[in-house]
Motif scaffolding. Structure first.
Motif, PDB file in Angstrom:
ATOM      1  N   HIS A 206       0.851  -1.187   0.000  1.00 46.85           N
ATOM      2  CA  HIS A 206       0.000   0.000   0.000  1.00 46.85           C
ATOM      3  C   HIS A 206       0.885   1.234   0.000  1.00 46.85           C
ATOM      4  O   HIS A 206       2.013   1.202   0.505  1.00 46.85           O
ATOM      5  N   PRO A 207       0.407   2.334  -0.576  1.00 43.99           N
ATOM      6  CA  PRO A 207       1.256   3.533  -0.700  1.00 43.99           C
ATOM      7  C   PRO A 207       1.710   4.050   0.665  1.00 43.99           C
ATOM      8  O   PRO A 207       0.977   3.985   1.655  1.00 43.99           O
ATOM      9  N   THR A 208       2.931   4.554   0.696  1.00 52.57           N
ATOM     10  CA  THR A 208       3.470   5.185   1.901  1.00 52.57           C
ATOM     11  C   THR A 208       2.862   6.566   2.070  1.00 52.57           C
ATOM     12  O   THR A 208       2.750   7.332   1.104  1.00 52.57           O
ATOM     13  N   ARG A 209       2.456   6.884   3.297  1.00 52.45           N
ATOM     14  CA  ARG A 209       1.863   8.198   3.568  1.00 52.45           C
ATOM     15  C   ARG A 209       2.965   9.163   3.977  1.00 52.45           C
ATOM     16  O   ARG A 209       3.691   8.909   4.935  1.00 52.45           O
ATOM     17  N   PRO A 210       3.112  10.264   3.258  1.00 49.75           N
ATOM     18  CA  PRO A 210       4.233  11.177   3.546  1.00 49.75           C
ATOM     19  C   PRO A 210       4.079  11.854   4.905  1.00 49.75           C
ATOM     20  O   PRO A 210       2.985  11.903   5.482  1.00 49.75           O
ATOM     21  N   ALA A 211       5.189  12.378   5.390  1.00 49.07           N
ATOM     22  CA  ALA A 211       5.179  13.096   6.675  1.00 49.07           C
ATOM     23  C   ALA A 211       4.399  14.391   6.545  1.00 49.07           C
ATOM     24  O   ALA A 211       4.305  14.993   5.469  1.00 49.07           O
ATOM     25  N   ARG A 212       3.836  14.825   7.667  1.00 42.44           N
ATOM     26  CA  ARG A 212       3.140  16.116   7.732  1.00 42.44           C
ATOM     27  C   ARG A 212       3.287  16.648   9.144  1.00 42.44           C
ATOM     28  O   ARG A 212       3.712  15.903  10.043  1.00 42.44           O
ATOM     29  N   PRO A 213       2.965  17.904   9.379  1.00 44.26           N
ATOM     30  CA  PRO A 213       3.153  18.461  10.736  1.00 44.26           C
ATOM     31  C   PRO A 213       2.465  17.621  11.800  1.00 44.26           C
ATOM     32  O   PRO A 213       1.277  17.315  11.709  1.00 44.26           O
ATOM     33  N   GLY A 214       3.242  17.216  12.776  1.00 40.75           N
ATOM     34  CA  GLY A 214       2.714  16.435  13.883  1.00 40.75           C
ATOM     35  C   GLY A 214       2.648  14.944  13.622  1.00 40.75           C
ATOM     36  O   GLY A 214       2.224  14.186  14.499  1.00 40.75           O
ATOM     37  N   GLU A 217       6.356  10.037   8.719  1.00 40.22           N
ATOM     38  CA  GLU A 217       5.983   9.230   7.563  1.00 40.22           C
ATOM     39  C   GLU A 217       5.488   7.870   8.017  1.00 40.22           C
ATOM     40  O   GLU A 217       6.061   7.241   8.910  1.00 40.22           O
ATOM     41  N   ARG A 218       4.426   7.388   7.377  1.00 41.86           N
ATOM     42  CA  ARG A 218       3.832   6.113   7.753  1.00 41.86           C
ATOM     43  C   ARG A 218       3.981   5.146   6.581  1.00 41.86           C
ATOM     44  O   ARG A 218       3.532   5.419   5.466  1.00 41.86           O
ATOM     45  N   ARG A 219       4.628   4.009   6.864  1.00 38.61           N
ATOM     46  CA  ARG A 219       4.917   3.029   5.826  1.00 38.61           C
ATOM     47  C   ARG A 219       4.253   1.706   6.158  1.00 38.61           C
ATOM     48  O   ARG A 219       4.372   1.205   7.274  1.00 38.61           O
ATOM     49  N   GLU A 220       3.546   1.157   5.204  1.00 37.97           N
ATOM     50  CA  GLU A 220       2.887  -0.123   5.383  1.00 37.97           C
ATOM     51  C   GLU A 220       3.917  -1.233   5.616  1.00 37.97           C
ATOM     52  O   GLU A 220       4.951  -1.273   4.948  1.00 37.97           O
ATOM     53  N   PHE A 221       3.636  -2.122   6.564  1.00 42.09           N
ATOM     54  CA  PHE A 221       4.640  -3.139   6.900  1.00 42.09           C
ATOM     55  C   PHE A 221       4.621  -4.302   5.914  1.00 42.09           C
ATOM     56  O   PHE A 221       5.596  -5.028   5.792  1.00 42.09           O
ATOM     57  N   GLU A 222       3.527  -4.502   5.177  1.00 40.79           N
ATOM     58  CA  GLU A 222       3.481  -5.590   4.199  1.00 40.79           C
ATOM     59  C   GLU A 222       4.192  -5.166   2.917  1.00 40.79           C
ATOM     60  O   GLU A 222       4.068  -4.020   2.476  1.00 40.79           O
TER      61      GLU A 222
END
Length: 365
Positions: A206-214, A217-222
């Motif tokens: 699944h696509p990685t969600r970029p960093a944002r204030p607060g 970055e969120r990266r899917e573990f699969e």
């Protein structure tokens, strides 16, 4: 110890002088004073040391109890012990309680089990498997854990270790390599060469969600696997530039092809000094024969188990941290392409690594 303010305020001024007198020699007083300043000693020992000094200074029991925040009976009991036992009174006395259920024989059996044999089926001992092995003693897994903790035995942990045989050529080889880093021979080029293998081409499901204030970055573990890639690279020690080539197999044939590429790419007027580790493709009969037929190549091998002297390993570390660790690759070829692009961009800003070896003998192998 009671301070001057307490004495001035008359703390314990009306107390009857105790019949249990305490006196210390200079060495004992020094030890007690050191203990009162300790930040690591148990609080009970520190309090007893302060009380012992106060007794010797003539302070009354009530004043000592108030200064240390203790009950008067406790202070009286301590004074009697110091008067009778001296410095030995600092230690805790044996406490009454239930007799030990598991004696030295059980402790020795646990030590012998952990240190002299492996489990029948498992690769390591657990509390439960030790208790099962010693079932005749009636010991429980939890009690095994407590005994192991007291003995500082940790069968669940392992530390990597290399039993390196003594290399009589270590210092000679290390000095030779370091000398090349410090001073390039005239009309030559010094290349640090090695392979980096088994780099995984992986992409996230699944696509990685970029960093944002607060939020980081969120990266899917699969992830999906797309194979692995390997490269062979040559680092010009004195410019910092790198040449990297894809290889499908890490063998003598692939390494000789890379040597041919170097031979064709580098000014024929220059002698090529290669810094290599002792990998099988670097010392094979085919490689040695090819190098013997091309005398412009001079090989300098690092000592055994000392590939950390090979500077191209620093570039591989940079590659791993800046690209491989968080990169996403849709295929093996995509991984190779990104490595080549990274290397080209790296070469545009390349600088030689700052080598801090100053020519003095190495302190440790």
């Amino acid at each position: 110890m009671i301070n001057a303010t307490d004495r001035a305020a008359g703390v314990g001024a009306c107390a009857v002088e105790s019949p249990f007198q305490v006196a210390w020699g200079s060495e004992e007083r020094a030890l007690l004073e050191e203990l009162t300043r300790s930040r690591t000693a148990p609080l009970r020992r520190v309090q007893r040391a302060r009380a012992a000094l106060a007794y010797a200074d003539g302070d009354a029991n009530a004043a000592v109890a108030r200064a240390l925040g203790l009950h008067l009976d406790t202070v009286r009991r301590w004074r009697k012990r110091f008067a009778a036992e001296g410095m030995a009174a600092l230690e805790d006395r044996p406490r009454p309680g239930r007799a030990r259920r598991y004696g030295p024989d059980v402790h020795l059996a646990i030590v012998a089990t952990v240190t002299s044999a492996r489990p029948d089926t498992d690769s390591q001992w657990t509390h439960r498997s030790i208790a099962h092995r010693l079932a005749s003693t009636g010991i429980s897994a939890s009690q095994v854990g407590r005994i192991l903790a007291d003995l500082d035995l940790k069968p669940h942990l392992v530390r990597g270790w290399l039993t390196r045989p003594e290399d009589p050529d270590f210092y000679a080889r290390a000095t030779e390599v370091c000398a090349l880093y410090l001073r390039r021979p005239p009309h030559s080029i010094v290349l640090s060469v090695d392979e980096k293998t088994a780099m995984q081409a992986r992409s996230r499901r699944h696509p990685t969600r970029p960093a944002r204030p607060g939020q980081i970055e969120r990266r899917e573990f699969e992830y999906r696997r797309h194979g692995t890639a390997s490269i062979v690279a040559a680092l010009d020690v004195h410019t910092g530039q790198v040449l990297a080539e894809d290889i499908t197999r890490n063998n003598s044939a692939a390494f000789i092809r890379f040597l041919r590429l170097l031979d064709q790419s580098i000014d024929p007027a220059l002698t090529i000094h290669l810094v290599l580790d002792n990998g099988s493709s670097h010392v094979s009969k085919a490689t040695r024969a090819w190098l013997a037929a091309h005398p412009r190549f001079t090989v300098h091998h690092t000592p055994k188990h000392a590939s950390w002297l090979n500077q191209v390993e620093i570039f591989f570390s940079i590659l791993a941290r800046r690209l491989l660790r968080r990169g996403e690759f849709t295929s093996r070829q995509d991984l190779i392409d990104q490595i080549h692009n990274f290397t080209l961009a790296y070469d545009d800003e390349a600088q030689p690594f700052r080598w801090t070896y100053d020519g003095t003998p190495l302190k440790a192998a």
